[in-house]
Design a protein around this motif. Sequence first.
Motif, PDB file in Angstrom:
ATOM      1  N   ALA A 159       0.849  -1.187   0.000  1.00  0.00           N
ATOM      2  CA  ALA A 159       0.000   0.000   0.000  1.00  0.00           C
ATOM      3  C   ALA A 159       0.888   1.242   0.000  1.00  0.00           C
ATOM      4  O   ALA A 159       1.828   1.337   0.790  1.00  0.00           O
ATOM      5  CB  ALA A 159      -0.899   0.008   1.226  1.00  0.00           C
ATOM      6  N   VAL A 160       0.578   2.182  -0.895  1.00  0.00           N
ATOM      7  CA  VAL A 160       1.279   3.464  -0.949  1.00  0.00           C
ATOM      8  C   VAL A 160       0.371   4.507  -0.314  1.00  0.00           C
ATOM      9  O   VAL A 160      -0.742   4.761  -0.793  1.00  0.00           O
ATOM     10  CB  VAL A 160       1.635   3.858  -2.395  1.00  0.00           C
ATOM     11  N   LEU A 161       0.846   5.116   0.764  1.00  0.00           N
ATOM     12  CA  LEU A 161       0.063   6.039   1.560  1.00  0.00           C
ATOM     13  C   LEU A 161       0.662   7.440   1.479  1.00  0.00           C
ATOM     14  O   LEU A 161       1.817   7.617   1.113  1.00  0.00           O
ATOM     15  CB  LEU A 161       0.024   5.583   3.024  1.00  0.00           C
ATOM     16  N   GLY A 162      -0.139   8.435   1.860  1.00  0.00           N
ATOM     17  CA  GLY A 162       0.343   9.807   1.888  1.00  0.00           C
ATOM     18  C   GLY A 162      -0.805  10.770   1.676  1.00  0.00           C
ATOM     19  O   GLY A 162      -1.871  10.393   1.195  1.00  0.00           O
ATOM     20  N   SER A 163      -0.568  12.007   2.029  1.00  0.00           N
ATOM     21  CA  SER A 163      -1.603  13.024   1.885  1.00  0.00           C
ATOM     22  C   SER A 163      -1.832  13.349   0.411  1.00  0.00           C
ATOM     23  O   SER A 163      -1.032  12.988  -0.459  1.00  0.00           O
ATOM     24  CB  SER A 163      -1.205  14.294   2.647  1.00  0.00           C
ATOM     25  N   SER A 164      -2.922  14.042   0.121  1.00  0.00           N
ATOM     26  CA  SER A 164      -3.198  14.478  -1.250  1.00  0.00           C
ATOM     27  C   SER A 164      -2.056  15.365  -1.736  1.00  0.00           C
ATOM     28  O   SER A 164      -1.561  16.214  -0.987  1.00  0.00           O
ATOM     29  CB  SER A 164      -4.513  15.250  -1.311  1.00  0.00           C
ATOM     30  N   GLY A 165      -1.629  15.133  -2.970  1.00  0.00           N
ATOM     31  CA  GLY A 165      -0.547  15.926  -3.535  1.00  0.00           C
ATOM     32  C   GLY A 165       0.844  15.443  -3.175  1.00  0.00           C
ATOM     33  O   GLY A 165       1.834  16.099  -3.510  1.00  0.00           O
ATOM     34  N   SER A 166       0.933  14.278  -2.527  1.00  0.00           N
ATOM     35  CA  SER A 166       2.253  13.782  -2.119  1.00  0.00           C
ATOM     36  C   SER A 166       2.975  13.033  -3.232  1.00  0.00           C
ATOM     37  O   SER A 166       4.142  12.667  -3.074  1.00  0.00           O
ATOM     38  CB  SER A 166       2.121  12.876  -0.895  1.00  0.00           C
ATOM     39  N   GLY A 167       2.305  12.788  -4.354  1.00  0.00           N
ATOM     40  CA  GLY A 167       2.947  12.138  -5.493  1.00  0.00           C
ATOM     41  C   GLY A 167       2.571  10.688  -5.696  1.00  0.00           C
ATOM     42  O   GLY A 167       3.157   9.995  -6.530  1.00  0.00           O
ATOM     43  N   LYS A 168       1.553  10.204  -4.976  1.00  0.00           N
ATOM     44  CA  LYS A 168       1.205   8.774  -5.026  1.00  0.00           C
ATOM     45  C   LYS A 168       0.747   8.347  -6.424  1.00  0.00           C
ATOM     46  O   LYS A 168       1.229   7.344  -6.959  1.00  0.00           O
ATOM     47  CB  LYS A 168       0.089   8.457  -4.005  1.00  0.00           C
ATOM     48  N   SER A 169      -0.201   9.074  -7.003  1.00  0.00           N
ATOM     49  CA  SER A 169      -0.721   8.684  -8.317  1.00  0.00           C
ATOM     50  C   SER A 169       0.324   8.869  -9.400  1.00  0.00           C
ATOM     51  O   SER A 169       0.394   8.085 -10.360  1.00  0.00           O
ATOM     52  CB  SER A 169      -1.984   9.486  -8.645  1.00  0.00           C
ATOM     53  N   THR A 170       1.169   9.899  -9.259  1.00  0.00           N
ATOM     54  CA  THR A 170       2.276  10.087 -10.208  1.00  0.00           C
ATOM     55  C   THR A 170       3.205   8.885 -10.165  1.00  0.00           C
ATOM     56  O   THR A 170       3.640   8.376 -11.210  1.00  0.00           O
ATOM     57  CB  THR A 170       3.048  11.373  -9.875  1.00  0.00           C
ATOM     58  N   LEU A 171       3.508   8.412  -8.966  1.00  0.00           N
ATOM     59  CA  LEU A 171       4.367   7.234  -8.820  1.00  0.00           C
ATOM     60  C   LEU A 171       3.756   6.028  -9.513  1.00  0.00           C
ATOM     61  O   LEU A 171       4.443   5.298 -10.240  1.00  0.00           O
ATOM     62  CB  LEU A 171       4.573   6.938  -7.333  1.00  0.00           C
ATOM     63  N   LEU A 172       2.464   5.816  -9.335  1.00  0.00           N
ATOM     64  CA  LEU A 172       1.809   4.670  -9.951  1.00  0.00           C
ATOM     65  C   LEU A 172       1.869   4.773 -11.475  1.00  0.00           C
ATOM     66  O   LEU A 172       2.115   3.775 -12.162  1.00  0.00           O
ATOM     67  CB  LEU A 172       0.348   4.596  -9.470  1.00  0.00           C
TER      68      LEU A 172
END
Length: 219
Positions: A36-49
């Motif tokens: 699971a990749v966690l973090g606040s909105s704007g932390s880069g999670k979807s970009t990483l995916l």
Amino acid sequence: MRIEVENLGKSVSMGEERLSILDGVSFSVNSGETVAVLGSSGSGKSTLLGLIAGLDAPTTGTVRIDGDDLFALDEDGRAALRGRGMGFVFQSFQLLPDLSALDNVMLPLELADQADARERARAQLDRVGLGHRLRHRPNQLSGGEQQRVALARAFAVAPKILLADEPTGNLDPQTGAQVIDLLLELNRAQGATLVVVTHDPALAARCGRHLRLEGGRLT
């Protein structure tokens, strides 16, 4: 499939400024792991995916899939790799509105020239409990049913890597719990490497490992 992320960085131009979205992110995911990749909105999670999928190119670093450098491939090569080994589940379902549930699940199989596309798609819809909704279009299905169609589509191609972006984000808690059960059940049956971006603590708790991004960095 094993995923290796090496010094991954992504920045974009904002007028005369450069905005850093990801900065020096490195980690690996072993074949069959659930992360699971966690973090606040704007932390880069979807970009990483998106970078792991090869849907976008990094500013620095690279991603290796079973040792192969994803960004040494051209766009056609990355698309071919996705078609052979990756499945995707999105918060917004990403179903084609003019196609039935059956046709939505058949689509990636047909693109892969699978002769038994119809039979495989029907079998996957049966597995997610929608064998009686084959002819229904997305607007005739509830949000939970649409996400189950999306899961059937993702797993129909027998992916070696499954990438999920907020798969329960548009669902109420009860429906989300059902989708979590189904996602993990299907994944156990196929043994895919699962990387899921989520704000859902119930989903994160059932993954084997957590990665947290803050301000584009792995903490």
